[in-house]
Each structure stands twice: as C-alpha cells, then as structure tokens.
Enzyme design. Structure first.
Site, PDB file in Angstrom:
ATOM      1  N   SER A  75     141.052  17.491 -59.695  1.00  0.00           N
ATOM      2  CA  SER A  75     140.696  17.530 -58.432  1.00  0.00           C
ATOM      3  C   SER A  75     139.299  16.875 -58.257  1.00  0.00           C
ATOM      4  O   SER A  75     138.961  16.432 -56.972  1.00  0.00           O
ATOM      5  CB  SER A  75     140.880  18.636 -57.346  1.00  0.00           C
ATOM      6  N   LYS A 213     132.227  19.391 -56.603  1.00  0.00           N
ATOM      7  CA  LYS A 213     133.815  19.413 -56.473  1.00  0.00           C
ATOM      8  C   LYS A 213     134.292  20.188 -57.977  1.00  0.00           C
ATOM      9  O   LYS A 213     133.924  20.022 -58.821  1.00  0.00           O
ATOM     10  CB  LYS A 213     134.399  17.978 -56.558  1.00  0.00           C
TER      11      LYS A 213
END
Length: 286
Positions: A75, A213
C-alpha cells in the site's frame, strides 16, 4: 564534523554505532546496531531501515545489505496511485468519492463509499484498484515508466501488481521517490503533488510534521510490511526521509502491524528527527 558529533552523541547515550562508508549508493552511513538488536529482534522480526537527513546530506541505516533488495510496494503504492489518479483526471481531489464495489477484504471500516483521502489513510485496496481499472494498463505503465517507480513491472495484473504482481521497489528507491515528491520534481503538476503531500500528513506536533504511508503484503507465506515517508522539522533541520521494511513468516504475528510504526518512530526519535513520544497507531492499514 556533524557525522563525528552524531557518532559521539549516540555512543554517549548508550547506542553503539558502527561507521561504514562502503555502500555503492551512499556516501556516508551510520549503522545503529543497538537499535537493530532491541527494536527488531525483540519483536521476533527481520527488518531494515534507511534514513536520509537532507539538510546534512547524511544517511543512516539498519541492515544495509537489504537496501537494494526489491519487494512488492504494497500500500505504499497508494502515494504513486494518488498522483497518477489525480494527474489523469480520474479523481479531482482528496475529497473525490468513489462508490463502494463490495470488496472490503473483511474490513468493515472500508466497506462503504470513500473519498481519496479516506482510502489513503484507511488503506482501502478496492479504491485504488478502481483507479487502476478506470485508468487502464497503458496509462499506469506510462506513469510507472515516466516516473521510474521501482522496476515498473505490471506483470501479474496492472490493477494488482503492487500487492500480488511483479512490481518491486527497494528501500533506497522509496526514499528517492519521496524526495523527488517533496522537491516537486516528479513529472506531475504542482497541484497534483501539493494535494498528495497535503493528504499524506499523519501527525503534526511540536514543530514536527510527519507525512507517511504503511504497506502490507504476503508473498509465499511471508508477511512484508512497510512504513515510508518523511519528517519536516522547524528550524532548518532535515527533512528526514525514511523507509522501514519488516518481514516475518509468522502470519499471525501479534505486533507486526504496529511494529512498522513503533520501530520507525523509535529510531527517528533517537537520531533527533522526532520528539521522544510514542506515535499512536491509527486504523490498521495494509
């Protein structure tokens, strides 16, 4: 001089360091052996981390032999996906909502219509798969090649190559990609890059802004976890770009999800890039 002062400081604080200068891509390195021993191994995890202090042009690493090894971006790819999605006009901003497609991966918190910002912070795979499918394989490959993101390989499915295909990226490539984003040197419009940088903020406290992230993929029964981003600090220091990657063969490892952040923030605190306070784990992101 800064390197010698840092080495002296870490040693005085009880953190053994080993000076190295041999990595083919880094000019100056400091290996924090105590950090590796206490923060990775006590969790029963394998891992590595690289940090670049831009203001000092100074690199730190843990397990430097891992820095050029590519794995799925998982991701963390959502940073890139948000950029090309905005630039291609598929989405028009962080508040752009896409309708839920029914594939919530067993996670009720993402089983609904979501905005780009929500999908980013909740790590909703279905949203970014929808961006990919609207863009098409040729558009994705164009942007991968134009940016030079990892090995740019979409084999295995252009709409899933970041979690189950052939796309690979190394920790050093993660850092360099993020530095180009911070400098607005990627081949996207200023608006697109500013929107993504704004959306990436995870914490803003005590003169420190964290943009980051997570990522999580499973390959051949091995969990691979990422935490990448950078810290901006008031007063002219940094920014500090980082990429942390964990591995475990224990698919039920109890602390794998939180260790991505906790290890990273502990290291950043020890080198003065983050206040010495724990970072609360937000919603679990893949």
């Amino acid at each position: 001089m800064r390197w010698l002062l840092l080495t002296t400081l870490l040693s005085a604080c009880g953190y053994p360091v080993e000076e190295r200068t041999g990595h083919k891509d880094l000019e100056t390195e400091v290996t924090l052996l105590e950090t590796l021993d206490t923060l990775f191994t006590r969790e029963g995890l394998q891992g590595s981390m690289v940090v670049h202090d831009v203001a000092a042009d100074h690199w730190y690493h843990i397990n430097g032999s891992d820095l050029d090894v590519g794995t799925l971006p998982a991701s963390t790819f959502k940073i890139f996906s948000s950029l090309y999605g905005l630039e291609s006009g598929i989405i028009d901003g962080p508040e752009h909502v896409l309708p839920y497609d029914g594939s919530g991966q067993g996670r009720p918190e993402i089983a609904r219509d979501l905005s780009l910002a929500e999908a980013y912070h909740m790590s909703a795979y279905w949203y970014h798969r929808a961006i990919a499918r609207q863009a098409g394989g040729a558009v994705i490959k164009h942007w991968l090649d134009t940016v030079g993101y990892g090995n740019t390989d979409t084999t295995g499915g252009f709409d899933r190559c970041w979690v189950a295909g052939a796309l690979r990226i190394t920790p050093l490539e993660q850092v360099r990609f993020l530095e180009r984003l911070w400098r607005s040197e990627l081949p996207f419009s200023e608006r697109t890059m500013d929107l993504v940088k704004g959306m990436m903020v995870e914490k803003d406290t005590l003169g420190h802004v964290l943009r980051a992230k997570t990522g999580w993929a499973v390959v051949d029964s091995v969990d691979i976890g990422w935490y990448v981003g950078w810290v901006e600090v008031e007063g002219g220091r940094g920014p500090y770009f980082f990429a942390t990657r964990l591995r475990t063969e224990d698919v039920d490892h109890p602390t794998f999800a939180v260790a991505r952040r906790s290890i990273t923030m502990a290291v950043l605190a020890r080198i003065g890039a983050w206040p010495d306070r724990p970072l609360q784990e937000p919603n679990r992101g893949m």
